[in-house]
Structure formats: C-alpha cells, structure tokens
Design an enzyme around this catalytic site. Structure first.
Site, PDB file in Angstrom:
ATOM      1  N   HIS A 152      29.948  15.987  17.728  1.00 19.82           N
ATOM      2  CA  HIS A 152      32.083  15.596  17.314  1.00 19.82           C
ATOM      3  C   HIS A 152      32.723  15.251  18.254  1.00 19.82           C
ATOM      4  O   HIS A 152      33.515  14.060  18.199  1.00 19.82           O
ATOM      5  CB  HIS A 152      32.063  16.932  16.297  1.00 19.82           C
ATOM      6  CG  HIS A 152      32.845  17.443  16.991  1.00 19.82           C
ATOM      7  ND1 HIS A 152      31.034  18.618  15.817  1.00 19.82           N
ATOM      8  CD2 HIS A 152      33.299  18.405  17.380  1.00 19.82           C
ATOM      9  CE1 HIS A 152      31.676  19.306  17.226  1.00 19.82           C
ATOM     10  NE2 HIS A 152      32.192  19.828  17.533  1.00 19.82           N
ATOM     11  N   HIS A 195      30.228  27.841  20.258  1.00 18.83           N
ATOM     12  CA  HIS A 195      30.176  27.138  19.751  1.00 18.83           C
ATOM     13  C   HIS A 195      30.101  26.055  20.742  1.00 18.83           C
ATOM     14  O   HIS A 195      30.724  25.658  22.055  1.00 18.83           O
ATOM     15  CB  HIS A 195      31.612  26.926  18.598  1.00 18.83           C
ATOM     16  CG  HIS A 195      31.463  25.049  18.712  1.00 18.83           C
ATOM     17  ND1 HIS A 195      30.675  24.522  18.059  1.00 18.83           N
ATOM     18  CD2 HIS A 195      32.613  24.366  18.646  1.00 18.83           C
ATOM     19  CE1 HIS A 195      31.141  23.661  17.624  1.00 18.83           C
ATOM     20  NE2 HIS A 195      32.296  23.169  17.790  1.00 18.83           N
ATOM     21  N   ASP A 240      29.813  22.856  22.519  1.00 19.12           N
ATOM     22  CA  ASP A 240      30.133  21.353  22.881  1.00 19.12           C
ATOM     23  C   ASP A 240      29.414  21.056  24.110  1.00 19.12           C
ATOM     24  O   ASP A 240      30.091  21.772  24.944  1.00 19.12           O
ATOM     25  CB  ASP A 240      31.922  20.978  22.588  1.00 19.12           C
ATOM     26  CG  ASP A 240      32.516  21.641  21.166  1.00 19.12           C
ATOM     27  OD1 ASP A 240      31.789  20.045  20.585  1.00 19.12           O
ATOM     28  OD2 ASP A 240      33.160  22.145  21.679  1.00 19.12           O
ATOM     29  N   ASP A 254      32.914  23.057  13.217  1.00 19.42           N
ATOM     30  CA  ASP A 254      34.158  22.866  13.602  1.00 19.42           C
ATOM     31  C   ASP A 254      34.010  20.140  13.085  1.00 19.42           C
ATOM     32  O   ASP A 254      34.499  20.160  14.047  1.00 19.42           O
ATOM     33  CB  ASP A 254      34.324  22.469  14.980  1.00 19.42           C
ATOM     34  CG  ASP A 254      35.114  22.388  15.510  1.00 19.42           C
ATOM     35  OD1 ASP A 254      36.466  21.867  14.911  1.00 19.42           O
ATOM     36  OD2 ASP A 254      35.588  22.034  16.496  1.00 19.42           O
TER      37      ASP A 254
END
Length: 891
Positions: free
Chosen positions: A349, A13, A15, A125
């Site tokens: 996000h 994941h 980010d 997420d």
C-alpha cells in the site's frame, strides 16, 4: 468463573519501503530477524512472531543472510515464525483483481512449501477494503479476516444510532455482494494495542488497567487480542517477562504469548450469536472523510499508469500468448512467476499508493520496467510460435502477412497502427551503411500499398511513413543477426472478435479508406454521435440515438493542491480554471482508417506554485484540515494537447491528453457532464461493479468525496447513461447530484504527509505527462451499459500485432480461442496452469443471475474451481450468480 484470556501476538507491521528507501528499511528488517533468531534460541517462553501476513519477508532476509536458510526454514516449520497467506500486503483497490488473486496464490504456495500459511486474510493497514473480500477469501479457503479500517466499533453501551458501518463488537460478520460471509476481526484499538508492554510493576498496572478496559469495551468474547508491535517495530526482547508481570498483577486474566491460529480457534469457540453483519466495501464512509486516504489513488499518477500497463501486459498479452503459442512450459512459468513477483513488489500500500519518499518510487519504476522486459521476451517467443502456426498460404507470395489478436472480451473496431516490415538487408551480406542506403532507396520507390484480409477483401487502411532502421534477430542457439529493414506504418480498421485473431497482408494496390466518420469544421459525426469542439474550448456531444445533447461533455479543470501524497486539499482561495479560461489553438481534424480525429491545444495561464506560506505549513507539520495557503501570484503557461477520436458507428469518444507540467501544487482533472440527476454512481472495483452513493454521510467534513476505480465509472438511469473509461487513472469523483464525473490525471504535491515532514519534490510530477480516457453515451439499458463496461475494459487492452510469412499451418488464419455467451461476464484471466490446464476467470458485473456459456476450442470446461485450483461442485454451465467470481478449468 473462568479467567479471561489475553492473547499477545508479537509482530511488526512491515512496510518494505515508505518514509525511507527500501534498503534502509531492509537493513532494519535484518536486525529484527536476527533478534528473533536470538529469542527463539534463548527464550523458551517466546511462542512465535507473526511476519505481517507476507512471505516476501523470507526472501528479503535471505537476500542478505543466505547462510541462514536452513535455520529460517526450521523456525518456520516449527511455527516460531508465522508466515502468509499473502506474498505482500497489497493495496486492494489500486491493483487489478488478478493481481489480488496472484498475491494470495504466491503467498500460500511459498508458505505451504515451508509450513502452513496463517489461516487469516490479513489487511491491517489497507487504505480501504474491497467489497468482494468475503468471496475472494472463501475461494482461497480462508474464512477469517483481520482489518484496521472502515468500521466503527460502538460497544454494548453505545448502540444508539448504530449505522451501516458500525459494529457492536470488534468481531463481526462481513458479507460480500454475492452473500458470502467471513468472520471479520477489527483492530478496534489499532494493530499496536499491545505495543511496548512494561516490565515495571507500577507501569504495568497503569498500562494494563487502561488497555484491558479498551479491549473489553468492544470484545464479544472473553478472548482478548493484543498486538505487540507496530510499523517497523523491533521485537520486544523482554515481552515474556512483561507477561509474567501481568499474570502476577491481574489474577482474573490469563496472559498468553500466542499466535493468530490459536487465537482464532479460541475466538470461534466462544463467539456469541448476536454479531453485527457489515456489508460490502469498508472505506471509512461514516467518518469525517479526511482520512479515507482515497487521494492516494491520484498521487504520482505515473505509477498507476505503469502498474496498469504491467498488469495488462502480463494478464492480457503474455498469458494468452503462452496459451496460443503452445509455450506455457514449466520453464516459461518460472519466468512468468519471476515477472509477476517483481511487479507485486511494487504493490504494497505505501508503494503503489505513491505515498512514500522519492527513492522508493524511483526504484519502483525500475521494477515495473524489469517486469515488462521479462514479459516482452516471453511474448516475443510465444507470438513467433503462434504466427508460425497460422495457415497463410492463400496470401500472395510477395505479400507481407501479419496477424492482429484481440485478447479482450469486447469486439474491437478501432484504429490499430502497426509497423510492417517490407524488406530487410543483413549485415552479413553488405556493410551497414550500404544496407541502410539500399533500404532508404527502396522506400523512395515503393508502389502504392493496401491491406487485404485472409479471403482477399480490401480492408480500410492508411499506409504511410516508409522508413529504414536497424534491427536484429536473436536465434535461440546461434549468434545474433543484425540487419537494416524497410518498414511502413499501417493504420488498419479491422473488426476483431473478442478473444480472437485475424490475419491480413500488405500488398500492392490502391489503399481503401472508408470515410464512415464525417468531418465538418470542428465537428466529427458518425451514425451515433456528433462531437463538436466549441469556441470556448469545451466539447458538445449529441447522442443521435437518444436525441440528447450534452453540453460541456468534456472539459478540463485545474485547481490548487495544498495537500500531500495521502490527501488532496484545495487552496483556500478556491481558484479554479476550466477550458473556458484557456486559449484554444492548433485545431485540426484528420480522417483515420476507422474514423476521424480532432486535435487541439488548450493553453492555461496558471499559478506556478503555491504561496510561500505552504512551505511553513509543511515544515511545521500543520494538519491538512488546518491549512490556509493560497496559490501564488506568478503565472506560467500550461498547454494541454488534446486528441478526440471517434470510430465508425461507435457510441464512445476516445480522449488522449499530453502536456509538459512545470507547475507545482496543483491538480488537473477531466470533467464529464452527465446531464443526469442520480443518487448513486457505479464503478468497476475488484471483481465487482459497485454502486456507491453520491452524497456523503452526516459526519463527513471533507469538501471532496474521492473514490477508487478500475477501468470505468458511470452515472445512468433507465433512459440515458454516461460511462467514463480510463487507463491507470484510479481516482474519480461524482457530484452529489450525479451531474458530473471528474477523473484526476495529474496531482502535484511536495510532501509525503502522515506523521512528519518528508519532502517529496518528485511528487510534483514535473515534466511530460499523458492521460487516456473515454466517454460512452448509452440509452440506459442494461445491454448498452454492459457493452460500454466491456468496451472500457477492452480499451485498456491493446491489440497484439505479429508479422509472419506466407506458409502453411495448422491454425486457421482467423478464429477465436474463447467463446463466451453472456454479456455480464467480465474476464480477468486466460492462462495456462501446469496443474490444471487452461484457466478462465471472471466475474458477474451485475447483481442479478445471468446466463453464461464459456467454451474453449468449442468445448466446455472440465470443472469450476476455487483460487487454489480445487474443483467446486457446481455445473460448468450453471447460471452466473449475482456478483459471482467464477473460475473455469479446461483440460
């Protein structure tokens, strides 16, 4: 008996920026990709790697390793790297509906250029999932989504008391407000349930015994999904060896290193008929309420305001102007794409939510400003082309014509202040100082000026502030041309039709000013509202149509915040200050072209920061729910400068707030008394006006109930309604009885939060701040409610101003470029497409079918279309279905 299949999908994941600045995460990404390239070459059993549903990772890698492009393309083409369908992993709620669409369009386009996008809406997420996900994914030709939040899996043995947001299995149907359905896959054991698989047999036995049981508890089929990776996780280099060990130890299972497309295919073949159906928004409503992460909507409010400004500039200025000015060329589309992608890089996000370390958000501001600069260049060229095409020859030869363009879906009758050039003096004709002095002298001797429309009628206006300043032209193919110019500020009260333009001119003559809003001491009054600033600093509004008086209609509240960028936590002392605790001063009222303004200052004496105990609670990583700090004892002043604006005949009061914040660990909100009792509130979300309950569920423990909004929120019944609008203020809260709407416009905290202690001094938001809100009072009817919704959306869209000359042209001086009959249709896009012509998109703000006609240049659309531009077999003039998202394509 057939073996159960264990699908192991390697991923990270990713980010792009979070607890470190972008480039620090970026360097780890390069290492991850280099390791993947090594595996692809040396481990034939390594099936593939899922690039987290976002194609921007490809750009990020090539930015450092451009020489690897051919090899990267090969691995994507061969399916070793699984990419898309999104450009970035966005936050659903904090970006506009169109930003959500463009994110999918750019991601699918880039993935398709190299290979096939992963056929999966991927929301691992996201801090809450939008209710229109099902319809939006179907319009993007995606029938399956994976997500991590908002639903509680119960399992076959735990179905007693199953609630609205519970699902028996980790697989379910997810239904939107329009009844669209997609297959939903919940990461019931999170998206790291197959992380760091042991190779050692003893460790593997323990690991898989537990992991398999956890997955089987919720799985509806014999196809078990394990996600091998987590946030920024390096690829497990020996994962295929670990899989061989698992196959040896558990002969009743077939462990496969696999990918999402293969897993989805197997899952669909084995789905049972008794899946649960989950409806609408998935925002962890059935939890204890502490970790919905909805307070990220108010973290670093300045980011949200810049994001809204950038969206309105791209969606409601650049794109309509490129159409109007005939400048929607392939070359300009490239520039527009560049601006959109720069803006989208701020929308993951952990970025737009404002829940990262300071260097992340410093870089975001640079990106926002960069996107805005590109937008300004495109707008200026398109606006010049448009104004040059207007027929203004009927204006006096010595007048100063200009045009105002309303690209919103509501009629505007409000103060529009523009700067009109009266004269200029080029440097080529004289020294700069001499030219400046010439303009200053001309300004001292200006005659009285007024404003007329295209048929010569005077328009209410105030013309003030003659001033000289430097400016310059940048011709397309010759050198720059500097000059000094004389300008005046023109406050004009024009009535602008939706999606239309109107031409005016400044001429000599006595200015007209219609005092349609009276001023009586500290009261403003028009035909609809009476607005009074009380001696205690609160505002009383009387709606003369319903006869209802709203005491405390507008108030401001300050409380302590011991929380972090993710979660608000009020100080344990519960100290609360409202306007009644502030000193009222500087009260002044003035007439404007379109109405009147009442300004005043509220000066609070507030704690300068939290007590020192909060420092310990932060550094010791004490959970938010266990913090006990109070506000400090040292007081400092905080002044709120408030301006209330009331326009002629309007049922809406505009509110502008400014201040200089030098306090820490606190939250400021605007409070609006609805004087209603209601079980629900409505709010603009992503392609819907969603109804939300005011009361929380039985498991809720958080004392607050924050929610997300786009342009407005409202409480109403059949007799009255209060609609609160905002600009870039995405967090609101409604009291359980519906009697008050609160909108956060400043929240100041000192740490990131989540999994450790990361100091974020800039999240205290010290320095200047501002907020723009509005409150409209309705009679509760659908007609007035919808009109107030449209007006709140339109208030985010400034009127476009362009100055021109007196000349002939092919376009009428005043006209509309889009005509819509249908009050419930909220337009989200008006843009040209290279492949499909003019695109007009919007959504039904109601849950009922609505009549709708959309015309461009007086003509019907050629077809309705999905988000990919492919035609939908539905008549263009058919009724708008409940909560329908509709895209028109005009040839």
């Amino acid at each position: 008996m057939a073996k159960k299949k264990v699908f192991i999908v390697s991923h990270a994941h990713w980010d792009r920026e979070w607890y470190m600045g972008f480039e620090k995460h970026h360097m780890r990404l390069i290492s991850l990709m280099d390791d993947l390239f090594y595996l692809f070459k040396h481990d034939p059993d390594f099936n593939s790697f899922h690039l987290d549903g976002q194609t921007i990772i490809l750009d990020d890698y090539l930015a450092v390793r451009p020489e690897k492009r051919e090899e990267l393309e090969q691995y994507v083409r061969e399916g070793k790297l699984k990419v898309g369908p999104f450009y970035i992993l966005q936050d659903d709620f904090l970006i506009s509906p169109e930003t959500n669409v463009r994110n999918t369009q750019y991601g699918k386009k880039q993935a398709s250029e190299w290979s096939q996008p992963v056929p999966l809406g991927y929301f691992p997420d996201t801090f809450g999932n939008m209710g229109q996900t099902a319809q939006m994914m179907q319009l993007s030709k995606l029938d399956t989504v994976a997500f991590g939040r908002g639903v509680t899996p119960t399992g076959l043995n735990n179905q007693v008391g199953q609630g609205k947001f519970d699902s028996t299995f980790s697989e379910m149907w997810w239904e939107g407000p329009d009844k669209s359905k997609v297959l939903g896959i919940l990461f019931a054991n999170w998206y790291s349930n197959g992380n760091e698989i042991p190779v050692d047999e003893d460790e593997a036995k323990v690991y898989w015994t537990k992991k398999l049981a956890d997955a089987e508890k919720f799985a509806s089929t014999p196809d078990l999904l394990f996600m091998n990776g987590v946030d920024h996780q390096p690829v497990q280099m020996d994962v295929t060896k670990a899989i061989k060990v698992a196959n040896k130890l558990f002969p009743d299972y077939e462990f496969i290193h696999s990918n999402w497309p293969d897993y989805i295919k197997a899952l669909k073949a084995d789905l049972p008929k008794d899946l649960s159906t989950i409806e609408g928004e998935l925002t962890s409503q059935a939890t204890d309420g502490w970790y919905t992460l909805a307070n990220t909507a108010s973290s670093r409010v300045y980011l949200k305001q810049e994001n809204t400004l950038t969206e309105r500039t791209l969606e409601n200025q650049v794109e309509p102007l490129l159409y109007l000015g005939g400048e929607a060329t392939a070359e300009n589309q490239d520039r527009l794409d560049f601006a959109w992608k720069m803006k989208l890089r701020n929308n993951p996000h952990d970025s737009i939510c404002g829940c990262s370390v300071d260097p992340v958000h410093q870089r975001m501001m640079t990106r926002f400003h960069g996107a805005q600069q590109v937008a300004e260049v495109l707008s200026e060229h398109a606006l010049t082309s448009f104004t040059n095409s207007l027929d203004t020859h009927n204006f006096p030869a010595d007048s100063h014509p200009f045009v105002l363009i309303n690209t919103s879906g509501a009629e505007k009758h409000e103060d529009t202040t523009v700067e009109v050039e009266i004269a200029r003096a080029y440097f080529k004709d004289g020294a700069p100082q001499a030219q400046y002095d010439k303009m200053v002298e001309l300004g001292k001797n200006l005659p009285e000026l007024t404003v007329i429309d295209a048929v010569g009628e005077k328009i209410a206006a105030k013309i003030t502030n003659p001033h000289a300043r430097f400016n310059y032209d940048l011709p397309d193919r010759t050198f720059r041309e500097p000059y000094m110019a004389l300008y005046v500020d023109v406050d004009v009260a024009a009535t602008l039709r939706p999606f239309g333009w109107q031409s005016f001119a400044v001429i000599e003559g006595a200015a007209a000013l219609d005092a349609a809003v009276s001023i009586d001491g500290q009261t403003l009054r028009n035909a609809r509202l009476a607005v009074t600033l009380e001696a205690d600093g609160t505002v009383t509004v009387t709606d003369q149509a319903t006869g209802h008086e709203y005491r405390d209609a507008v108030d401001f509240e300050d409380v302590g915040d011991m929380g972090n960028e993710y979660i608000f936590r009020q100080s344990a002392d519960k100290l609360t200050f409202t306007a009644k605790d502030a000193a009222l001063s500087d009260v002044a009222a003035v007439q404007t072209a379109a109405g009147a303004q009442l300004s005043y200052t509220l000066t609070y004496q507030l704690p300068s920061r939290a007590a020192a105990s909060l420092d310990y609670e932060r550094e010791a990583v004490i959970d938010i729910t266990n913090r006990k700090s109070v506000r400090g004892s040292e007081l400092q002043p905080l002044a709120l400068h408030v301006t209330l604006t009331l326009a002629e005949n309007s049922n809406k009061l505009a509110i502008h707030v400014t201040g200089d914040n030098q306090l820490k660990d606190h939250r400021l909100r605007a409070l609006f008394n609805t004087d209603l009792t209601s079980e629900t509130n409505d709010s603009e979300s992503i392609f819907e006006v969603v109804a939300r309950p005011n009361k929380v569920g039985k498991n809720w423990r958080n004392p607050t109930n924050p929610q997300h909004q786009q342009a407005f929120s409202t409480v109403h019944d059949d007799t009255r309604g209060v609609v609160v609008g905002n600009f870039g203020l995405n967090e609101y809260e409604v009291t359980p009885d519906g009697s008050q709407i609160a909108v956060t416009f400043l929240r100041c905290v000192g740490e990131m939060g989540d999994w450790g202690y990361f100091a974020t001094p800039e999240a205290q938001c010290l320095g200047d701040f501002h907020a723009d809100l509005s409150v409209a009072f309705t009679d509760g009817s659908e007609a007035e409610q919808l009109a107030a919704y449209q007006a709140a959306r339109a208030a985010q869209i400034p009127v476009i101003f362009g100055q021109t000359g007196v000349h002939a042209g092919e376009k009428a001086p005043s006209n509309t470029y889009l005509d819509i009959e249908g009050d419930a249709f909220a337009v989200t896009a008006t843009k040209m497409s290279q492949d499909h012509g003019l695109i007009v998109r919007g959504y039904n703000m109601t849950g009922e079918s609505q009549p709708l006609t959309v015309l461009a240049a007086g003509k019907d659309a050629a077809t309705l279309a999905d988000f990919d531009g492919d035609a939908i077999a539905k008549p263009v003039n058919s009724e708008l279905a409940p909560a329908e998202i509709r895209t028109y394509q005009f040839k």
